[in-house]
Design an enzyme around this catalytic site. Structure first.
Site, PDB file in Angstrom:
ATOM      1  N   ASP A  48      38.010  44.387 101.850  1.00  0.00           N
ATOM      2  CA  ASP A  48      36.816  45.131 101.486  1.00  0.00           C
ATOM      3  C   ASP A  48      35.903  45.344 102.697  1.00  0.00           C
ATOM      4  O   ASP A  48      35.599  44.390 103.425  1.00  0.00           O
ATOM      5  CB  ASP A  48      36.058  44.328 100.422  1.00  0.00           C
ATOM      6  CG  ASP A  48      35.394  45.202  99.375  1.00  0.00           C
ATOM      7  OD1 ASP A  48      35.203  46.397  99.643  1.00  0.00           O
ATOM      8  OD2 ASP A  48      35.079  44.682  98.292  1.00  0.00           O
ATOM      9  N   ASP A  49      35.482  46.594 102.918  1.00  0.00           N
ATOM     10  CA  ASP A  49      34.451  46.917 103.911  1.00  0.00           C
ATOM     11  C   ASP A  49      34.853  46.591 105.349  1.00  0.00           C
ATOM     12  O   ASP A  49      33.983  46.364 106.202  1.00  0.00           O
ATOM     13  CB  ASP A  49      33.149  46.170 103.585  1.00  0.00           C
ATOM     14  CG  ASP A  49      32.428  46.733 102.371  1.00  0.00           C
ATOM     15  OD1 ASP A  49      33.054  47.482 101.611  1.00  0.00           O
ATOM     16  OD2 ASP A  49      31.247  46.411 102.172  1.00  0.00           O
ATOM     17  N   CYS A  87      34.254  51.729  97.613  1.00  0.00           N
ATOM     18  CA  CYS A  87      35.382  50.925  97.119  1.00  0.00           C
ATOM     19  C   CYS A  87      36.211  51.576  96.010  1.00  0.00           C
ATOM     20  O   CYS A  87      37.418  51.781  96.152  1.00  0.00           O
ATOM     21  CB  CYS A  87      34.877  49.565  96.624  1.00  0.00           C
ATOM     22  SG  CYS A  87      33.968  48.624  97.863  1.00  0.00           S
ATOM     23  N   HIS A 141      39.174  48.067  91.987  1.00  0.00           N
ATOM     24  CA  HIS A 141      37.753  47.741  91.991  1.00  0.00           C
ATOM     25  C   HIS A 141      37.409  47.048  90.679  1.00  0.00           C
ATOM     26  O   HIS A 141      37.780  47.518  89.603  1.00  0.00           O
ATOM     27  CB  HIS A 141      36.920  49.014  92.148  1.00  0.00           C
ATOM     28  CG  HIS A 141      35.448  48.766  92.235  1.00  0.00           C
ATOM     29  ND1 HIS A 141      34.864  48.225  93.356  1.00  0.00           N
ATOM     30  CD2 HIS A 141      34.450  48.983  91.352  1.00  0.00           C
ATOM     31  CE1 HIS A 141      33.563  48.132  93.163  1.00  0.00           C
ATOM     32  NE2 HIS A 141      33.278  48.577  91.953  1.00  0.00           N
TER      33      HIS A 141
END
Length: 503
Positions: A48-49, A87, A141
């Site tokens: 994530d990210d 996301c 997600h």
């Protein structure tokens, strides 16, 4: 026994020994053939990210030894792009193998299945072809409104992690929030949350990603014992906000080593819809509700982000080490990918949710069994929507007809092979009014168009990625670039099918 009988017996014995040797040799050949024909497992690692600020991407201040090690045994893609820089839309595109206009998922509040009830997802396709398909951590997600993490995709219910609060804080931070909530309503700040970063004297095991790694180790052992081919999704949430992890990872990045973003201003000539007000960051405590993020806070955000990357890297290393120990690596393809890019002050922005290079460019590493191009890099333009067809081809499964990506298996064999001439991203900027931005990235240029929902133009951007890779100035209105704007506008309208590599 006569001499003739002895000779005859000896000849029969010799023929028997030769026959046995041939039989053993044939068995060995069959065993090798069967082993080589065994289905290829998939270890599907989503982060994530995560932006490509990693040592293996040439960012030497980063401590990412396990990701670097994976890159040395696989192929690193230098120019990989997500389809939406947030996301849920990004993951919906990857896992369905279709683009955002097909999934209908453009934000974190709407989900894929209501729009595509019959789509066969990537893990579901493997499950339908005899694989054990499992999800650990964040693959789809997650949302309180959508529990179960798309149960059609998995052989067992998806496992998130053992910690009840997915973004872990220490007791001190939770007490801080508790005390805020105890204040009279007129004295409470708008953000009833802890700060967006925290270093703590806690073991790795206190944090969700370490729990996910531990579950992955346990699961790999069980999969080894079961002996069936598997598709194992392992999703790490860090470096997602808040940037919380053990102190030892913060110590990897001394305070005096942190520098603020060099291009911390909005790009010149960029239209307003290209930006947001850092609302995800501003939902955390101690962050100013409006205005610029202070240099001190930006400093801590950058340091905390890097610390969380190194923390996640350590958990990744545990999982791959176990894969090696179990002897599964020789028959497992590993794909490591970030779901979108991230801003740490660049372009005057924090977090994701943009069509800039920092928002859309992602890390991508693929390692396949017996890879002849291990350790090489590719500058080809690839997209995350390409992962579904690529993994399907690597594992010799039939290719579903609904896919809108392109298998980049030819690049795994020849990383310099001519490839796509563009990658496409988009973003829905909610607000009053909302705007849609669509972006095309070519070898040299990034061109973006913004429209309102009635398709009324709201601005364009053009960045020269060769001479201005930090995207400090849009040159869309420069008369010298008029032919480039016309060409890229045409190609953006024609869409992804017009950018496919020649067959």
């Amino acid at each position: 026994m006569t001499e003739t009988e002895l000779v005859a017996g000896s000849a029969r014995s010799q023929r028997f020994r030769i026959l046995m040797m041939k039989s053993l040799l044939l068995c060995s050949i069959l065993a090798v053939t069967v082993a080589s024909a065994a289905p290829t497992n998939v270890l599907f690692i989503a982060v994530d990210d995560l932006r490509p600020e990693l040592n293996c991407y040439g960012v030497t201040h980063m401590k990412s030894p396990n990701i670097d090690k994976l890159a040395a045994s696989g192929m690193l893609f230098e120019r990989a792009y997500c389809q939406v820089a947030v996301c849920n839309p990004s993951r919906s595109s990857v896992l369905s193998g279709t683009r955002p206009d097909t999934t209908g998922v453009l934000d974190n509040q709407h989900f894929m299945r209501p729009n595509m009830p019959n789509v066969v997802t990537l893990p579901q396709h493997f499950k339908n072809n005899g694989y054990t398909s499992l999800s650990l951590g964040k693959i789809f997600h997650h949302s309180e409104r959508e529990p179960g993490d798309d149960p059609q995709s998995w052989s067992q219910p998806a496992w998130y992690h053992g910690e009840p609060y997915r973004h872990w804080f220490t007791k001190d931070s939770l007490d801080y929030v508790k005390n805020l909530k105890a204040l009279p309503k007129d004295k409470q700040p708008k953000q009833l949350r802890a700060a967006p970063f925290e270093a703590a004297d806690e073991p790795d095991a206190s944090y969700p990603d370490a729990q996910t790694a531990e579950k992955a180790i346990e699961t790999l052992r069980q999969l080894k014992a079961d002996g069936k081919p598997f598709f194992l999704g392992v999703g790490f949430v860090k470096p997602h906000l808040p940037f919380t992890c053990p102190q030892k990872y913060w110590d990897l990045y001394p305070e005096d080593s942190i520098q603020l973003a060099a291009n911390s201003k909005r790009p010149e000539n960029a239209p307003d819809p290209a930006f947001h007000n850092n609302y995800e960051l501003r939902s955390y405590g101690t962050v100013p509700e409006n205005g610029k993020v202070t240099p001190k806070m930006a400093h801590n955000l950058i340091r905390g982000y890097r610390a969380c990357v190194s923390f996640m890297d350590a958990q990744l290393g545990r999982v791959i080490d176990e894969l090696d120990k179990l002897g599964l690596r020789e028959n497992t393809v590993i794909v490591f990918w970030g779901d979108h890019g991230y801003h740490l002050g660049e372009n005057g922005t924090f977090t994701k949710m943009t069509n800039f290079e920092f928002g859309t460019r992602v890390p991508l590493i693929v390692s396949t069994p017996g890879m002849k191009t291990a350790g090489q890099r590719s500058k080809a333009l690839v997209e995350l929507v390409d992962l579904y067809p690529t993994l399907t081809e690597v594992c010799s499964l039939p290719l579903p007809k609904h896919l809108e990506g392109t298998s980049f298996v030819p690049l795994l064999e020849n990383p310099t092979k001519p490839w796509k001439n563009a990658a496409f991203s988009q973003y829905l900027r909610t607000g009053k009014p909302p705007y849609t931005g669509r972006s095309i990235r070519t070898e040299r240029w990034r061109y973006t168009e913004w429209h309102d929902l009635q398709n009324k133009p709201a601005g364009i951007e053009l960045y020269d990625e060769l001479n201005d890779p930090q995207e400090t100035k849009s040159v869309a209105t420069d008369p010298a670039n008029a032919p480039t704007v016309t060409d890229l506008a045409k190609r953006l309208k024609e869409g992804w099918k017009s950018a496919l590599p020649a067959k």
